[in-house]
Scaffold this motif. Structure first.
Motif, PDB file in Angstrom:
ATOM      1  N   UNK A 237      -3.999   0.669 -17.385  1.00  0.00           N
ATOM      2  CA  UNK A 237      -3.708   1.937 -18.046  1.00  0.00           C
ATOM      3  C   UNK A 237      -2.969   1.606 -19.332  1.00  0.00           C
ATOM      4  N   UNK A 238      -3.507   2.096 -20.458  1.00  0.00           N
ATOM      5  CA  UNK A 238      -2.872   1.777 -21.742  1.00  0.00           C
ATOM      6  C   UNK A 238      -2.091   2.966 -22.294  1.00  0.00           C
ATOM      7  N   UNK A 239      -2.351   4.160 -21.782  1.00  0.00           N
ATOM      8  CA  UNK A 239      -1.579   5.328 -22.213  1.00  0.00           C
ATOM      9  C   UNK A 239      -1.696   6.395 -21.152  1.00  0.00           C
ATOM     10  N   UNK A 310       3.292  -1.171 -20.288  1.00  0.00           N
ATOM     11  CA  UNK A 310       3.225   0.294 -20.321  1.00  0.00           C
ATOM     12  C   UNK A 310       4.657   0.803 -20.205  1.00  0.00           C
ATOM     13  N   UNK A 311       5.148   1.430 -21.257  1.00  0.00           N
ATOM     14  CA  UNK A 311       6.518   1.930 -21.214  1.00  0.00           C
ATOM     15  C   UNK A 311       6.638   3.263 -21.920  1.00  0.00           C
ATOM     16  N   UNK A 312       7.788   3.919 -21.658  1.00  0.00           N
ATOM     17  CA  UNK A 312       7.902   5.289 -22.151  1.00  0.00           C
ATOM     18  C   UNK A 312       7.900   5.325 -23.672  1.00  0.00           C
ATOM     19  N   UNK A 313       7.200   6.316 -24.186  1.00  0.00           N
ATOM     20  CA  UNK A 313       7.194   6.517 -25.632  1.00  0.00           C
ATOM     21  C   UNK A 313       8.248   7.548 -26.008  1.00  0.00           C
ATOM     22  N   UNK A 314       8.368   8.604 -25.210  1.00  0.00           N
ATOM     23  CA  UNK A 314       9.395   9.604 -25.514  1.00  0.00           C
ATOM     24  C   UNK A 314      10.485   9.574 -24.442  1.00  0.00           C
ATOM     25  N   UNK A 315      11.568  10.280 -24.689  1.00  0.00           N
ATOM     26  CA  UNK A 315      12.754  10.116 -23.854  1.00  0.00           C
ATOM     27  C   UNK A 315      12.547  10.623 -22.422  1.00  0.00           C
ATOM     28  N   UNK A 321       3.010   4.421 -23.182  1.00  0.00           N
ATOM     29  CA  UNK A 321       1.978   3.727 -23.947  1.00  0.00           C
ATOM     30  C   UNK A 321       2.188   2.211 -23.836  1.00  0.00           C
ATOM     31  N   UNK A 322       1.088   1.478 -23.887  1.00  0.00           N
ATOM     32  CA  UNK A 322       1.161   0.033 -23.798  1.00  0.00           C
ATOM     33  C   UNK A 322       0.642  -0.567 -25.113  1.00  0.00           C
TER      34      UNK A 322
END
Ligand code: SF4
Length: 327
Positions: A237-239, A310-315, A321-322
């Protein structure tokens, strides 16, 4: 969605098939098709899963309910219970709760059984009903999926593609499941029929409290039905984000390219199409670093060697997103 609780939790799922090449002991070398995927599905939601053919999305869906014979590692929890390690007999009981609707409605129906026999068999196998009670239940199911009760004695070849998919849906809901994996359920159907089936799935979700994992390559269909969407590329999973957020504000270059290919419905509206280099590599040729780097229009030198997480983009952690652009 998060308030509604997690129905299915998948952690570091990997799926392998035996390859043609053999190792030193003569054993087939495994081919990894799903490569460490983690996600949750919340009660009552539709999680869309998109990506090009061959990205591993169908394999992932099938692995969740133990279809086929791949080697599967990682953890799967359903309704809080770890199910990845349980035996096949125990899993069969659980299988009632987790159903699948297939892409090819004709291929997935037994051509030698009438609709009544097919649905009756499902009710019998799962100990739900038999005899007159089963007949009544089957007629109710036909009503629910919008088929005439007169069709009870007809065979699959006597139906259109859309009607066959309605039978497939009736079979899936016959056992009162909580979770349904819809594997490209409308991609084999005419466009005019697609929306009828999608609307039927939405109605059933509302009326029966169903939760869906909706696998498809058509992003317009996925946007229409999904609460959240996960984008898969080469087994990962990339997003993943809420559907509205992902379509309005895609972050991963692959997601952007996929979305740029959706035709603009506005008259005269234009969208700049992002063209990707080459085709999706096979699972035997996964590139190093970020596996998308040979096709990525904004790849950097480090993308060849460093694998993004894959990590959080927003708080609030809803949009993940990866991509090294965001690390
Ligand atoms: Fe493109 Fe690099 Fe991001 Fe991968 S990590 S998607 S190659 S920019």
């Amino acid at each position: 969605m998060k308030d509604q609780g997690v129905l299915l939790s998948v952690s570091d799922l990997r799926v392998y098939f035996p390859g043609r090449k053999r190792g030193i002991m003569g054993k087939p070398l495994p081919i990894q098709v799903v490569n460490g995927v983690s996600f949750d599905v919340y009660q009552g939601e539709t999680l869309g899963l998109v990506g090009e053919s061959g990205c591993g999305k169908t394999t992932l869906g099938r692995a969740l309910i133990r279809l086929g014979h791949p080697v599967v590692t990682g953890k799967i929890a359903f309704q809080g219970q770890e199910i990845s390690g349980i035996g096949n007999r125990e899993f069969r009981t659980l299988r009632k709760e987790m159903q699948m609707i297939f892409q090819d409605p004709f291929g997935s129906l037994n051509p030698r059984l009438t609709v009544g026999q097919m649905l009756g068999e499902v009710l019998l196998i799962h100990g739900i009903a038999r005899g007159k009670v089963a007949r009544k239940r089957i007629e109710e199911l036909l009503d629910v999926v919008g088929l005439n009760r007169e069709y009870f004695n007809r065979y699959p070849h006597e139906f259109s593609g859309g009607q066959r998919q309605r039978i497939g849906i009736a079979r899936a809901i016959a056992v009162n499941p909580k979770f349904i994996i819809c594997d490209e359920p409308v991609s084999a159907l005419d466009v005019s029929i697609q929306s009828q089936i999608i609307n039927l799935l939405k109605d059933l979700q509302r009326d029966l409290g169903l939760t869906y994992l909706f696998i498809a390559h058509d992003l317009s269909v996925v946007e229409y039905i999904s609460d959240r969407v996960a984008v898969m590329y080469l087994g990962k999973i990339v997003e993943i984000a809420d559907s509205t957020e992902l379509y309005a504000n895609p972050k991963h270059p692959y997601t952007r390219a996929l979305l740029s290919a959706i035709p603009n419905p506005e008259p005269g509206g234009k969208k700049e199409r992002i063209l990707l280099n080459g085709d999706l590599p096979g699972p035997l040729h996964i590139p190093s670093g970020c596996s998308f780097h040979p096709r990525c229009p904004v790849a950097m030198a480090e993308c060849r060697n460093r694998e993004p997480k894959l990590q959080k983009y927003n708080s609030n952690n809803v949009h993940q997103v990866s991509c090294l652009l965001y690390e």
